[in-house]
Motif scaffolding. Structure first.
Motif, PDB file in Angstrom:
ATOM      1  N   HIS A   1       0.839  -1.191   0.000  1.00 23.35           N
ATOM      2  CA  HIS A   1       0.000   0.000   0.000  1.00 23.35           C
ATOM      3  C   HIS A   1       0.877   1.246   0.000  1.00 23.35           C
ATOM      4  O   HIS A   1       0.571   2.226  -0.658  1.00 23.35           O
ATOM      5  CB  HIS A   1      -0.893   0.051   1.235  1.00 23.35           C
ATOM      6  CG  HIS A   1      -1.824  -1.096   1.348  1.00 23.35           C
ATOM      7  ND1 HIS A   1      -2.887  -1.269   0.499  1.00 23.35           N
ATOM      8  CD2 HIS A   1      -1.864  -2.127   2.211  1.00 23.35           C
ATOM      9  CE1 HIS A   1      -3.546  -2.356   0.846  1.00 23.35           C
ATOM     10  NE2 HIS A   1      -2.949  -2.890   1.875  1.00 23.35           N
TER      11      HIS A   1
ATOM     12  N   GLY B   1      -5.108   7.373  -5.763  1.00 19.55           N
ATOM     13  CA  GLY B   1      -4.950   7.202  -4.332  1.00 19.55           C
ATOM     14  C   GLY B   1      -3.511   6.852  -3.995  1.00 19.55           C
ATOM     15  O   GLY B   1      -2.603   7.024  -4.790  1.00 19.55           O
ATOM     16  N   HIS B   2      -3.327   6.314  -2.799  1.00 20.81           N
ATOM     17  CA  HIS B   2      -1.976   5.978  -2.346  1.00 20.81           C
ATOM     18  C   HIS B   2      -1.504   4.617  -2.851  1.00 20.81           C
ATOM     19  O   HIS B   2      -0.362   4.248  -2.637  1.00 20.81           O
ATOM     20  CB  HIS B   2      -1.923   5.988  -0.816  1.00 20.81           C
ATOM     21  CG  HIS B   2      -1.955   7.352  -0.220  1.00 20.81           C
ATOM     22  ND1 HIS B   2      -3.126   8.049  -0.004  1.00 20.81           N
ATOM     23  CD2 HIS B   2      -0.958   8.168   0.206  1.00 20.81           C
ATOM     24  CE1 HIS B   2      -2.847   9.224   0.542  1.00 20.81           C
ATOM     25  NE2 HIS B   2      -1.544   9.319   0.678  1.00 20.81           N
ATOM     26  N   TYR B   3      -2.364   3.886  -3.493  1.00 21.97           N
ATOM     27  CA  TYR B   3      -1.981   2.554  -3.966  1.00 21.97           C
ATOM     28  C   TYR B   3      -2.003   2.517  -5.484  1.00 21.97           C
ATOM     29  O   TYR B   3      -3.009   2.889  -6.093  1.00 21.97           O
ATOM     30  CB  TYR B   3      -2.951   1.507  -3.416  1.00 21.97           C
ATOM     31  CG  TYR B   3      -2.588   0.101  -3.820  1.00 21.97           C
ATOM     32  CD1 TYR B   3      -1.525  -0.540  -3.221  1.00 21.97           C
ATOM     33  CD2 TYR B   3      -3.311  -0.577  -4.801  1.00 21.97           C
ATOM     34  CE1 TYR B   3      -1.185  -1.830  -3.582  1.00 21.97           C
ATOM     35  CE2 TYR B   3      -2.976  -1.865  -5.166  1.00 21.97           C
ATOM     36  CZ  TYR B   3      -1.904  -2.484  -4.551  1.00 21.97           C
ATOM     37  OH  TYR B   3      -1.571  -3.756  -4.921  1.00 21.97           O
TER      38      TYR B   3
ATOM     39  N   GLU C   1      -6.505   8.842   3.720  1.00 21.54           N
ATOM     40  CA  GLU C   1      -7.118   7.770   2.938  1.00 21.54           C
ATOM     41  C   GLU C   1      -7.309   6.523   3.791  1.00 21.54           C
ATOM     42  O   GLU C   1      -6.463   6.184   4.627  1.00 21.54           O
ATOM     43  CB  GLU C   1      -6.265   7.417   1.729  1.00 21.54           C
ATOM     44  CG  GLU C   1      -6.842   6.277   0.903  1.00 21.54           C
ATOM     45  CD  GLU C   1      -6.005   5.938  -0.317  1.00 21.54           C
ATOM     46  OE1 GLU C   1      -5.639   4.753  -0.452  1.00 21.54           O
ATOM     47  OE2 GLU C   1      -5.699   6.838  -1.101  1.00 21.54           O
TER      48      GLU C   1
ATOM     49  N   GLN D   1      -8.037   2.323   3.467  1.00 23.45           N
ATOM     50  CA  GLN D   1      -7.945   1.197   2.533  1.00 23.45           C
ATOM     51  C   GLN D   1      -8.412  -0.085   3.212  1.00 23.45           C
ATOM     52  O   GLN D   1      -8.045  -0.375   4.348  1.00 23.45           O
ATOM     53  CB  GLN D   1      -6.514   0.997   2.037  1.00 23.45           C
ATOM     54  CG  GLN D   1      -6.082   2.010   1.001  1.00 23.45           C
ATOM     55  CD  GLN D   1      -4.715   1.660   0.419  1.00 23.45           C
ATOM     56  OE1 GLN D   1      -4.176   0.583   0.664  1.00 23.45           O
ATOM     57  NE2 GLN D   1      -4.163   2.580  -0.337  1.00 23.45           N
TER      58      GLN D   1
ATOM     59  N   SER E   1      -8.556  -4.216   2.201  1.00 27.86           N
ATOM     60  CA  SER E   1      -8.108  -5.204   1.217  1.00 27.86           C
ATOM     61  C   SER E   1      -8.409  -6.610   1.710  1.00 27.86           C
ATOM     62  O   SER E   1      -8.436  -6.870   2.913  1.00 27.86           O
ATOM     63  CB  SER E   1      -6.614  -5.066   0.930  1.00 27.86           C
ATOM     64  OG  SER E   1      -5.849  -5.288   2.104  1.00 27.86           O
TER      65      SER E   1
ATOM     66  N   TRP F   1      -9.566  -1.681  -1.933  1.00 27.05           N
ATOM     67  CA  TRP F   1     -10.600  -0.648  -2.045  1.00 27.05           C
ATOM     68  C   TRP F   1     -10.097   0.597  -1.329  1.00 27.05           C
ATOM     69  O   TRP F   1      -9.776   0.549  -0.137  1.00 27.05           O
ATOM     70  CB  TRP F   1     -11.903  -1.128  -1.414  1.00 27.05           C
ATOM     71  CG  TRP F   1     -12.376  -2.448  -1.953  1.00 27.05           C
ATOM     72  CD1 TRP F   1     -11.932  -3.697  -1.596  1.00 27.05           C
ATOM     73  CD2 TRP F   1     -13.369  -2.659  -2.962  1.00 27.05           C
ATOM     74  NE1 TRP F   1     -12.598  -4.663  -2.307  1.00 27.05           N
ATOM     75  CE2 TRP F   1     -13.491  -4.053  -3.156  1.00 27.05           C
ATOM     76  CE3 TRP F   1     -14.199  -1.808  -3.713  1.00 27.05           C
ATOM     77  CZ2 TRP F   1     -14.379  -4.615  -4.061  1.00 27.05           C
ATOM     78  CZ3 TRP F   1     -15.094  -2.358  -4.611  1.00 27.05           C
ATOM     79  CH2 TRP F   1     -15.180  -3.742  -4.785  1.00 27.05           C
ATOM     80  N   GLU F   2     -10.043   1.722  -2.059  1.00 28.74           N
ATOM     81  CA  GLU F   2      -9.533   2.980  -1.509  1.00 28.74           C
ATOM     82  C   GLU F   2     -10.668   3.996  -1.349  1.00 28.74           C
ATOM     83  O   GLU F   2     -11.441   4.229  -2.283  1.00 28.74           O
ATOM     84  CB  GLU F   2      -8.468   3.566  -2.416  1.00 28.74           C
ATOM     85  CG  GLU F   2      -7.262   2.656  -2.615  1.00 28.74           C
ATOM     86  CD  GLU F   2      -6.279   3.257  -3.604  1.00 28.74           C
ATOM     87  OE1 GLU F   2      -5.548   4.190  -3.222  1.00 28.74           O
ATOM     88  OE2 GLU F   2      -6.267   2.805  -4.768  1.00 28.74           O
TER      89      GLU F   2
ATOM     90  N   ASN G   1     -11.097   7.971  -0.132  1.00 30.01           N
ATOM     91  CA  ASN G   1     -10.260   9.139   0.084  1.00 30.01           C
ATOM     92  C   ASN G   1     -11.021  10.318   0.680  1.00 30.01           C
ATOM     93  O   ASN G   1     -12.197  10.530   0.387  1.00 30.01           O
ATOM     94  CB  ASN G   1      -9.653   9.581  -1.254  1.00 30.01           C
ATOM     95  CG  ASN G   1      -8.960   8.435  -1.958  1.00 30.01           C
ATOM     96  OD1 ASN G   1      -8.086   7.799  -1.398  1.00 30.01           O
ATOM     97  ND2 ASN G   1      -9.360   8.162  -3.196  1.00 30.01           N
TER      98      ASN G   1
END
Length: 313
Positions: free
Chosen positions: A10, A31-33, A172, A174, A176, A197-198, A200
């Protein structure tokens, strides 16, 4: 090692994703991923123990794609990152699964080389820190399952007016979940799948909220050398579920949903005797819309301190 990679996947590419929002280039806010960082065994949580890892990253970005997938810019962008990560899996069980947690600090160094930037333009520093307070893992026969929750704090520097930022400027969440499966009786052939799944929050100092993002990843591998090595194919598909909102959304991208695909290979080796694990992954991105496109190379060294199971009474 797998649990640590589950957490770090991530966060390591959080240092990349700052490249994915270039308003004047027609890209959207990710997002961050970034899809493709997890790979072999990504649906498995590691056994109880302590794990510490150092990750390295090299990512050349060759193009920025528009809404129809056509190249709108061909910059020469080079990203280098270093990640320090820690993970702990306890013998405590929640809902029948072993409980763990993780913490990750990414450091980013980016240099842009194109006619759009000063050739000396550079950004370096700590990116957004990731905390994973919940990591659960189950083993059921030939299958392993994992379910995780993580969040990112906007600790990296962020200036809405600058394309050179080490942070993304928003919180954010997350969630998973994934599964790994042994495909034969000897447990040599293995397959895995993971969903991320993100969700934000709005960006700090800017009226823009990135839409939620779904990423699905898969792998197929085979074990060698008395199960110490696993090598095979990895891939992903990522898609924004709803559009970005706010007055800062570029009119060039408003109403569009970005997406991206990737595929490549991975090699990983675990040296139990010396408590070390090594991992190298390469993936080529394709079918990209409203994102940067290029390659991702990730390598890591992990220290393993496994916790022996408690003796049965």
């Amino acid at each position: 090692m797998t649990n640590l990679r589950t957490a770090v996947r991530h966060g390591l590419l959080a240092v990349l994703v700052m490249l994915a929002f270039v308003p004047w280039a027609g890209a959207q806010q990710l997002g961050h991923y970034i899809g493709g960082f997890s790979g072999l065994d990504n649906g498995t949580s590691a056994p109880p123990g302590f794990y510490a890892a150092e990750f390295g990253l090299v990512e050349p970005v060759s193009s920025i794609k528009g809404p129809n997938g056509r190249t709108v810019l061909q910059p020469d962008i080079n990203v280098g990152g270093a990640i320090t990560a820690f993970s702990y899996i306890s013998q405590k069980k929640i809902l029948g699964g072993e409980y763990g947690m993780a913490f990750m600090v990414p450091v980013l160094n980016t240099r842009f080389n194109s006619n759009l930037f000063n050739k000396s333009a550079q950004s370096a520093g700590i990116s957004d820190i990731m905390f994973e307070p919940v990591n659960l893992g189950w083993a059921k026969g030939a299958a392993n399952y994992t379910l995780n929750y993580a969040f990112y704090a906007p600790t990296g520097d962020f200036d809405p007016s600058s394309p050179l930022n080490t942070g993304l400027g928003f919180w954010e969440h997350q969630v998973s979940g994934g599964m790994s499966l042994s495909l034969d009786k000897k447990k040599l052939w293995n397959a895995s799948a993971l969903t991320v799944w993100e969700f934000n929050h709005s960006k700090l100092g800017e009226d823009l909220k990135p839409g939620p993002i779904f990423t699905g990843e898969y792998s197929l591998g085979r074990r060698f050398f008395k199960y110490q090595m696993n090598a095979g194919l990895v891939g992903f598909a990522s898609h924004k579920l709803s559009t970005d909102t706010g007055s800062a959304v570029s009119p060039l991208t408003k109403g569009y949903l970005d997406r991206g695909f990737g595929a490549g290979g991975e090699w990983k080796y675990t040296d139990i005797k010396h408590h070390l694990a090594y991992d190298v992954r390469f993936e080529q991105q394709y079918g990209v819309q409203l994102r940067t496109s290029g390659q991702v190379v990730v390598f890591s060294i992990t220290y393993l301190k496994l916790t022996p199971p408690k003796p049965s009474k």
